[in-house]
Design a protein around this motif. Structure first.
Motif, PDB file in Angstrom:
ATOM      1  N   GLY A  22      53.874  -0.646  44.540  1.00  0.00           N
ATOM      2  CA  GLY A  22      52.964   0.433  44.129  1.00  0.00           C
ATOM      3  C   GLY A  22      53.393   1.037  42.804  1.00  0.00           C
ATOM      4  O   GLY A  22      52.568   1.222  41.891  1.00  0.00           O
ATOM      5  N   ILE A  23      54.702   1.327  42.698  1.00  0.00           N
ATOM      6  CA  ILE A  23      55.198   1.936  41.453  1.00  0.00           C
ATOM      7  C   ILE A  23      55.019   0.969  40.282  1.00  0.00           C
ATOM      8  O   ILE A  23      54.644   1.366  39.178  1.00  0.00           O
TER       9      ILE A  23
ATOM     10  N   ILE B  62      52.727  -1.317  39.899  1.00  0.00           N
ATOM     11  CA  ILE B  62      51.302  -1.375  39.511  1.00  0.00           C
ATOM     12  C   ILE B  62      50.928  -0.135  38.698  1.00  0.00           C
ATOM     13  O   ILE B  62      50.308  -0.234  37.632  1.00  0.00           O
ATOM     14  N   VAL B  63      51.357   1.036  39.196  1.00  0.00           N
ATOM     15  CA  VAL B  63      51.040   2.275  38.476  1.00  0.00           C
ATOM     16  C   VAL B  63      51.729   2.270  37.108  1.00  0.00           C
ATOM     17  O   VAL B  63      51.141   2.672  36.094  1.00  0.00           O
TER      18      VAL B  63
ATOM     19  N   TRP C 268      52.510  -0.311  35.350  1.00  0.00           N
ATOM     20  CA  TRP C 268      51.784  -1.230  34.450  1.00  0.00           C
ATOM     21  C   TRP C 268      50.632  -0.488  33.784  1.00  0.00           C
ATOM     22  O   TRP C 268      50.417  -0.606  32.578  1.00  0.00           O
TER      23      TRP C 268
END
Lengths: 56, 697
Positions: free
Chosen positions: B535-536, B538-539, B541
Motif C-alpha cells: 500500500g505504501i 503504491i501511494v 509511487w
C-alpha cells in the motif's frame, strides 16, 4: 491499453491503496500494539482465537 | 455440577521456554510462542478447547509465578484473577497448576497457596523425565492422595500425559483439596479478623477470604495493577493494625507464616520424592561450568553471536541472488508486455520495485529466526541473560531488564510488553525507554541494503559483511547501556535490584517448534510486505509521479523533484544535508516512520521511477549509480554507514510509540523517547559524517 486508460486504472489503484492504508491505521489506533492485526509478536492462531472471542 | 467453562492455567515463573507449557498448549490449541524468557507469558492469553463431551472450555493462560505474593505487575494479574479481584476476567472454575517435577518443593509453594482457595485444582506434574534424569522418582499417586486433587504426570517434550490431562479437565466433578498445614497460633486471630472483613466488606466467599487473608499477612498487598478491585478501607485498617502491632512487638510473623507453609511442603515432599541415586552435578551443571564461566562464557557468547551473523550472510547469499534475479526479470517481463503508461510504471516501479526490494530479504529473516529459535529451544538464551546480568548491573539495571531487551532484537513491541515482569517501576520505565535501541528485525533490510551497496558483489568476504552487521547490533546495544546508565543517574535515580533466575536444563533443540516459529515469522514478514508495504509503495509511487512535470521531455530526476514526495524531501533536505543525505533519502526517512523496512521499498520506488524505463537493475546497483546534481556519488561508503547509524538510533516506528503510550499510560514518555532517540541519531550522524569527511572519506 491506451495511456489514458492506464492513468485512470493506476489512479484507481492508488485511491484503493490509500483507503486500505487509512482503514488499517484507524484500526491500529483503536488497538495499538499487539492488539492489532499487524503486530507480529502474537501468532496468527492466537489472533484468530482472540477475534473469535471478541465476537458476542 | 455444571461442566467447567473457565479454566485457569498457571505455573512457575522461569527464564526459559517453560518446557512444561507446550503439552497444555497442545491440548488447548493455544499454540503460542514459547521463548526462553518470562516475557512470553506476561500477557493474559485466552484460548478455547473442547471437553471430552464436546463442550467449549475457555482457557485463561496466566503469568507464571513462584507464589501469589506479587512482586511485579504480571504476578499481580495472576493473584487478582485467582482471587476474583479482576473486573475483566471471570474467576476460574478450575485451575491447572503446571508443576516441574524436577523442582517439586519450590514449585509446590504456589500450588499450596492455590489449594487454599478451595477451587478445583488439577496438578500437571510435568518434566517427569527430567526428574528421573536428576535421580528423583516422584510418586504422583502419593501426591494425589496427600493433596486430594488429581495429579497427572506429564512429559512435555514427548507429549506424554496429554490425554489424561484432557480427561481430567473434562471431568464434571473434581474433588476439593484436603491439604493440611498449621498456621502459627499467634497469627490465627489476625487471619480470622481479616477473613471476616473480606467476607463482609469485600464480598469474598469464606474459603477465598481465608486464602486472601493469609496472603495479605505475608505480602501486605504491595503491588497493585489497574483494573483490579481495591480492597475495602475496613480490610486495610485491619491489615495496618496487625502490621503495626507486629512491628511494635518486633515479631516477624509474616516470615513465620511462610516458614510454616514450607515446613508442610517439606513434609509432603519427604513422602513423595525418592532419590534413586546420589545427586552429583547434572549434565546441565557441567555444561554451565563452561558456558557461564566468567571468561569462557563471554568468549563463547561472542563466538555464537559472530557465527549467527556470519550465517545470515553466507547461507542467504544464493537464495537472495535468486529472488533478486527473479524480481528483476519479472519487472523486465512486465515492461516488455505492457505498452508505456502510468499503469505499467505503477506495476514495475511501485509494486515490483517496492515489494520486490523487501522480499529479497526473506532468506536472511528466516535464517535469523532459525538461529534465535535454536538458542531459545536449547536453553542457551537464558544463559545469555545470566551472562549479561553483570554488565547490566554496571548501568544500574539487572538481567531481568536484559530479557525484554533480548526480545527487542526481534521486535521492540513484545520486548516493551515483556517489561511487565520487571518489579521495580523505575527500572521498567528505563527498560521501556531504551528497548527500541536494540536492532530489531525491521532494521535488518535497511542494514542489508546499505551493506550490499557499500560492499558489492562476491569480492567482499562474508565475514566482512557479517562484521559490519554485527557492529550495528553492538552499536545499538552500546546505546542501550549508555542511555540506561544516563537515565539511571539523572531521571530515575535508585539502587539496582538483584536478579534471581532459575536456569532451565539444556535440551536438544525442538526443530519442529523452531521451524514453525520461523515459518510463522517469515509469513508475517511476507504478509506485511504484501499489505502495508504494498500500500505504501503504491501511494509513494503516486507521490513521486504526480504532479507531472510541465515539460514531457523532463528527465526522471526533474520529474521526481517536481512531485509531492520530491517537494517534501526538498523541504527536509536542509536538516539532513549535513548528514550527507539528499532529498530522496529524506523521502525514505519520512515514509519509514510507518515502519523502518519501508525505507527499502521507498528507495525501490524512488530509484525505480528515476531509472531508465528498460533498466531492471537491482536496487543496490541503482543506489550505487545515484549521484548529487553536481555529479558526486550519493551513496558513498560514508553515507551508507551514516544511514545505518541513523537507523540504529532513530525512533522510526509508529507502532512502538503507540505501545509505549499504552504501557506508560501517558504521551509524555513516547514523545520523550521520540525526541531523545531521533535527536541522538541526528547528532551522532552529524559527528560521524563530518568527522569522516574531515578525514578524507
Amino acid at each position: 491499453m491506451s495511456a489514458t486508460l492506464q492513468t485512470a486504472v493506476a489512479l484507481g489503484i492508488v485511491a484503493l491503496a490509500a483507503i486500505l492504508l487509512l482503514r488499517s491505521w484507524l484500526k491500529k489506533r483503536h488497538q495499538p500494539g499487539c492488539g492489532s492485526e499487524s503486530c507480529s509478536a502474537v501468532s496468527p492462531e492466537i489472533k484468530k482465537i482472540q477475534a473469535k472471542l471478541r465476537k458476542p | 455440577m455444571k461442566l467447567p467453562a473457565h479454566i485457569a492455567l498457571t505455573g512457575r515463573k522461569r527464564a526459559t521456554p517453560a518446557p512444561e507449557r507446550p503439552p497444555v498448549y497442545a491440548i488447548t490449541g493455544l499454540r503460542q510462542k514459547v521463548g526462553n524468557y518470562p516475557g512470553v507469558t506476561v500477557e493474559k492469553k485466552i484460548g478455547i478447547t473442547w471437553s471430552q463431551h464436546g463442550r467449549p472450555i475457555q482457557i485463561i493462560d496466566l503469568p507464571g509465578a513462584y507464589s501469589l505474593a506479587a512482586r511485579s505487575p504480571d504476578e499481580a494479574v495472576l493473584r487478582d484473577v485467582l482471587l476474583g479481584r479482576r473486573e475483566d476476567t471471570p474467576q476460574p472454575d478450575r485451575i491447572i497448576c503446571v508443576v516441574d517435577a524436577a523442582n517439586l518443593e519450590r514449585n509446590l509453594y504456589l500450588v499450596h497457596q492455590i489449594l487454599d482457595l478451595g477451587r478445583p485444582v488439577i496438578i500437571a506434574l510435568n518434566m517427569m523425565d527430567m526428574a528421573a534424569a536428576a535421580g528423583m522418582k516422584v510418586a504422583a499417586p502419593e501426591l494425589e492422595r496427600a493433596l486430594g486433587v488429581p495429579v497427572i504426570p506429564c512429559e512435555a517434550v514427548h507429549g506424554k500425559g496429554l490425554v489424561a490431562l484432557k480427561l481430567a479437565m473434562s471431568r464434571i466433578e473434581l474433588p476439593l483439596a484436603r491439604h493440611r498445614w498449621d498456621v502459627p497460633g499467634p497469627i490465627a486471630p489476625a487471619v480470622a479478623e481479616l477473613q471476616a472483613s473480606l467476607t463482609d466488606h469485600d464480598a469474598r466467599p469464606p474459603l477465598i477470604a481465608r486464602a486472601e487473608a493469609l496472603l495479605l499477612l505475608t505480602d501486605f498487598d504491595t503491588v497493585r495493577v489497574a483494573g483490579s478491585r481495591p480492597l475495602s478501607s475496613r480490610t486495610h485498617d485491619i491489615l495496618n493494625h496487625w502490621r503495626q502491632r507486629w512491628t511494635a512487638d518486633a515479631a516477624d510473623w509474616s516470615a513465620a507464616l511462610i516458614r510454616s507453609r514450607y515446613d508442610a511442603i517439606g513434609l509432603l515432599c519427604r513422602d513423595v520424592v525418592r532419590r534413586t541415586r546420589d545427586l552429583g552435578p547434572s549434565r546441565s551443571d557441567r555444561i554451565d561450568a563452561v558456558l557461564c564461566h566468567s571468561v569462557w562464557g563471554w568468549a563463547i557468547f561472542g563466538v555464537i553471536m559472530g557465527a549467527l551473523f556470519f550465517s545470515i550472510f553466507s547461507l542467504a547469499e544464493s537464495p537472495m541472488n535468486f529472488i533478486d534475479g527473479q524480481v528483476a526479470a519479472f519487472g523486465g517481463w512486465v515492461k516488455g508486455v505492457m505498452p508505456p503508461g502510468d499503469l505499467r510504471d505503477l506495476l514495475t516501479d511501485g509494486v515490483i520495485g517496492g515489494v520486490g526490494g523487501i522480499v529479497i530479504f526473506l532468506p536472511q529473516i528466516l535464517i535469523l529466526f532459525f538461529f534465535v529459535g535454536l538458542l531459545e529451544s536449547t536453553g542457551y538464551m537464558a544463559r545469555a541473560a545470566f551472562i549479561m546480568d553483570r554488565p547490566m548491573s554496571r548501568v544500574g539495571l539487572n538481567g531481568r531488564s536484559f530479557i525484554p531487551l533480548l526480545g527487542s532484537y526481534a521486535c521492540a513491541i513484545p520486548g516493551i510488553m515483556a517489561t511487565r515482569t520487571i518489579e521495580n517501576a523505575r527500572d521498567r520505565l528505563v527498560t521501556i525507554l531504551v528497548a527500541p535501541l536494540m536492532s530489531c528485525s525491521a532494521r535488518l533490510p535497511v542494514y542489508l541494503l546499505m551493506i550490499a551497496t557499500l560492499l558489492p558483489g562476491d569480492t567482499v568476504p562474508a565475514t566482512t559483511k557479517a562484521g559490519l552487521m554485527l557492529s550495528m547490533y553492538v552499536l545499538g546495544t552500546g546505546g542501550v547501556f549508555f542511555f540506561a546508565w544516563l537515565f539511571k543517574r539523572t531521571l530515575f535515580k535508585g539502587s539496582p535490584q538483584h536478579m534471581i533466575m532459575e536456569l532451565p536444563p539444556y535440551q536438544p533443540p525442538r526443530f519442529q517448534e523452531i521451524l514453525r516459529h520461523m515459518i510463522e515469522r517469515g509469513w508475517l514478514f511476507l504478509k506485511n510486505a504484501g499489505t502495508i508495504i504494498l500500500g505504501i509503495s503504491i501511494v509513494l509511487w503516486f507521490l513521486t509521479t504526480y504532479p507531472k512535470h510541465p515539460h514531457p521531455d523532463a528527465t526522471p530526476t526533474e520529474q521526481i523533484a517536481q512531485s509531492f514526495a520530491g517537494r517534501a524531501g526538498h523541504a527536509l533536505e536542509p536538516v539532513i544535508k549535513p548528514l550527507g543525505f539528499d532529498w530522496r533519502i529524506g523521502i525514505g526517512l519520512i515514509t519509514s516512520f510507518a515502519a523502518r523496512e519501508v525505507f527499502v521499498s521507498s528507495m525501490g520506488v524512488i530509484f525505480g521511477v528515476e531509472g531508465a524505463d528498460d533498466d531492471p537493475t537491482p536496487l543496490r546497483d541503482a543506489l550505487r549509480a545515484a549521484h548529487w546534481p553536481g555529479g558526486a556519488p550519493l551513496f558513498t561508503p560514508l553515507v551508507c554507514l551514516t544511514l545505518m547509524v541513523f537507523y540504529v538510533f532513530a525512533m522510526q516506528c509508529m507502532s512502538t510509540l503507540a505501545v509505549v503510550q499504552r504501557e506508560t499510560n501517558s504521551w509524555r514518555w513516547p514523545l520523550f523517547q521520540l525526541a531523545y532517540m531521533t535527536g541522538t541519531a541526528w547528532l551522532v550522524c552529524l559527528i560521524f559524517y563530518q568527522a569522516g569527511r574531515a578525514l578524507g572519506y
